[in-house]
Design an enzyme around this catalytic site. Structure first.
Site, PDB file in Angstrom:
ATOM      1  N   CYS A 148       0.852  -1.190   0.000  1.00 45.37           N
ATOM      2  CA  CYS A 148       0.000   0.000   0.000  1.00 45.37           C
ATOM      3  C   CYS A 148       0.889   1.242   0.000  1.00 45.37           C
ATOM      4  CB  CYS A 148      -0.866  -0.035   1.254  1.00 45.37           C
ATOM      5  SG  CYS A 148      -1.688   1.498   1.674  1.00 45.37           S
TER       6      CYS A 148
ATOM      7  N   ARG B 104      -2.445   4.287 -16.465  1.00 46.68           N
ATOM      8  CA  ARG B 104      -3.445   4.097 -15.409  1.00 46.68           C
ATOM      9  C   ARG B 104      -4.853   4.359 -15.938  1.00 46.68           C
ATOM     10  NH1 ARG B 104      -1.249   5.080  -9.357  1.00 46.68           N
ATOM     11  NH2 ARG B 104       0.209   3.364  -9.514  1.00 46.68           N
TER      12      ARG B 104
ATOM     13  N   HIS C 249       5.614   4.809   2.304  1.00 50.02           N
ATOM     14  CA  HIS C 249       6.082   5.882   3.205  1.00 50.02           C
ATOM     15  C   HIS C 249       7.032   5.313   4.261  1.00 50.02           C
ATOM     16  CE1 HIS C 249       3.253   8.358   1.232  1.00 50.02           C
ATOM     17  NE2 HIS C 249       2.195   8.086   1.958  1.00 50.02           N
TER      18      HIS C 249
ATOM     19  N   THR D  83       0.975   3.500   2.165  1.00 50.98           N
ATOM     20  CA  THR D  83       1.513   3.690   3.517  1.00 50.98           C
ATOM     21  C   THR D  83       2.819   2.910   3.689  1.00 50.98           C
ATOM     22  OG1 THR D  83      -0.774   3.704   4.238  1.00 50.98           O
ATOM     23  CG2 THR D  83       0.876   3.573   5.961  1.00 50.98           C
TER      24      THR D  83
END
Ligand code: ZN
Length: 356
Positions: free
Chosen positions: A41, A204, A46, A43
């Protein structure tokens, strides 16, 4: 089994390392799960990059990374009653306290004392993981493991799609990453009329088209507001979902939103956004909702219904299935914008892909 492979964030710097670590023991109210599929993901990116957000959020290292997964229950902690060994489950990553005002009022997903799986506890980029019983959502047997691992982010997309009241509506989706694409297929399943997707990547946008988008717009090449207004006879869209976190794109969304329209915000902007509240919100009577995850567990029920009836196009969203060992490749593909959803397989037992 006493040890397992796990991707561990060991130091406060870029990267993570694959290590052998002890298999965790389920405590009271927890279950041990054999992780059959896990997904990367934003996250995790990060945390992997150890950016400013991660430095503030992850308070303790080392930490096993990863929070999106599906797997099989192997062991029950003391007091676990609603799950059995062998159950197939998907992870809900918002761990509620069960005691606060929100938890007592049907808002467990935004619990005041929420613990985040993989941020405040060890995660699932590993062969096994431990999660509280309440967060191990039992899933039907016909949901493939790789789609089970996508249910957590997909639930966020479905929730956003539900909140904009999609039936018969013209809805714009900003950002065609996994969350935006999940919203596209959910909007389609929930009966939206036009699904207009904007993204600066043509690759995309082409996935968005496979997921059910009816109109594709690239803001790098065309005037999105002008096109949408023209398409809707000057009225604007009934609603938009932001899955980009782009300050510029969100501001623009309020320009092509019709009066009385709805907005669901999912993408996290990296800076403060300024809105001219008079024309963009108040006179428009715009209804804005922030989306922080899935309702526990109404969204999961709707998601399972849609999946069980083949109403969601998930195949186009999965771009790669890689062995857990290839995590570096996975993170760099995502960083370079060359991947959509990446599934990691901790076992290499030939169970993935398990979709038909
Ligand atoms: Zn709570």
């Amino acid at each position: 089994m006493t040890t397992m492979k796990a991707l561990v964030k060991t130091e406060a710097s870029v990267g993570a390392s694959l290590q052998m670590v002890p298999v965790p023991e389920p405590g009271p109210g927890e279950v041990l799960v054999k992780v059959m599929a896990t997904a990367i993901c934003g996250t995790d990116m990060h945390v992997y990059d150890w950016n400013k957000w991660a430095q503030g959020a992850v308070r303790e290292l080392p930490r096993i990374m990863g929070h999106e997964f599906s797997g099989e229950v192997l062991q029950l902690g003391e007091g676990v009653r609603d799950l059995a060994i062998g159950d197939r489950v998907a992870g809900e990553t918002h761990i509620p306290c069960g005691k606060c005002y929100q938890c007592k009022n049907g808002l467990q997903h935004i619990c005041a004392n929420m613990v985040l799986f993989s941020i405040d506890s060890d995660g699932c980029f590993a062969e096994y993981t431990v999660i509280p019983e309440i967060c191990a959502r039992k899933i039907p047997g016909d949901i493939p493991w790789e789609y089970g691992a996508m249910m957590e982010p997909l639930g966020t997309s479905i929730r956003a799609a539900q909140e904009v009241v999609p039936a018969g509506a013209n809805v714009a989706v900003i950002g065609a990453g996994p969350i935006g694409l999940g919203a596209v297929t959910a909007l389609k399943a929930l009966g939206a009329a036009r699904i207009i997707v904007s993204d600066i990547s043509d690759d995309r946008l082409s996935i968005a088209s496979q997921a059910g988008a009816t109109h594709l717009l690239n803001p790098a090449k065309e005037d999105v507001t002008a096109t949408i207004l023209e398409m809707t006879s000057g009225v604007g869209v009934d609603s938009f979902i932001d899955a980009s976190g782009s300050v510029k794109a969100i501001s623009e969304g309020f320009r092509y939103l019709r009066k009385g329209g709805r907005v669901a915000l999912v993408g996290l902007p990296s800076e403060t956004i300024s809105l001219d509240l008079g024309p963009q919100v108040i006179f428009k009577e715009a209804k804005i909702i922030g989306i922080h995850g899935r309702k526990m567990f109404e969204t999961w029920t709707v998601m399972e219904n849609l999946m069980a009836n083949g109403l969601l196009a998930l195949k186009p969203i999965v771009s790669h299935i890689l062995p857990l060992e290839d995590f570096e490749k996975g993170f760099s593909l995502l960083k370079d914008g060359k991947a959509c959803k990446i599934i990691l397989d901790p076992w290499q037992e030939g169970q993935l892909p398990s979709s038909v």
